[in-house]
Design a protein around this motif. Structure first.
Motif, short mmCIF file in Angstrom:
data_model
loop_
_atom_site.label_atom_id
_atom_site.label_comp_id
_atom_site.label_asym_id
_atom_site.label_seq_id
_atom_site.Cartn_x
_atom_site.Cartn_y
_atom_site.Cartn_z
N GLY A 12 0.83 -1.20 0.00
CA GLY A 12 0.00 0.00 0.00
C GLY A 12 0.86 1.24 0.00
N GLU A 41 -3.88 -0.57 3.74
CA GLU A 41 -4.27 -1.12 2.43
C GLU A 41 -5.29 -2.24 2.60
OE1 GLU A 41 -4.00 -1.32 -1.81
OE2 GLU A 41 -3.43 0.20 -0.37
N ASP A 44 -8.57 -0.75 3.71
CA ASP A 44 -9.17 -0.03 2.59
C ASP A 44 -9.86 -1.01 1.65
OD1 ASP A 44 -9.89 2.16 1.07
OD2 ASP A 44 -7.97 2.27 0.02
#
Length: 123
Positions: A12, A41, A44
């Motif tokens: 990420g 990441e 997300d």
């Protein structure tokens, strides 16, 4: 989630989060550490950092990991290893109940106090 992201080398990007205060002052938080970026990441991808629940989850998890590094009294309440992480339910409940400070950190004493009231002394 983060372990899977790291294993897949989905580190990420570094992220900057900017929060506007009611007084017009802005606070900027950087998620630049490689492991923290992997957590962000993964969150997300699962919950979406563009959503309030996803952002709250990310910041609380990162704050919890940071707290564990500076609060040795919590050592018996979690285990982190190559297979993943396990947290005592009282630790998770306390981390969900107290606010983060302006630097997105937990107050160690407040969190420990909340845990000590939820776990019997003989446990």
């Amino acid at each position: 989630m983060a372990r899977e992201a790291a294993a897949a080398e989905l580190w990420g990007p570094p992220r900057l989060l900017r929060f506007e205060g009611r007084d017009g002052e802005a606070t900027t938080l950087a998620i630049a550490d490689r492991d923290a970026a992997a957590w962000a990441e993964a969150i997300d991808a699962r919950a979406g950092l563009a959503t309030l629940p996803g952002l709250a989850l990310c910041l609380r998890l990162l704050a919890l990991v940071e707290l564990l590094a500076r609060a040795p009294a919590l050592a018996g309440l979690y285990r982190i290893g190559p297979e993943g992480a396990e947290f005592h339910p009282a630790l998770i409940a306390a981390a969900a109940a107290i606010p983060l400070d302006a630097a997105a950190r937990f107050d160690a004493e407040r969190l420990q106090g909340l845990i000590s009231r939820s776990i019997p002394a003989e446990a």
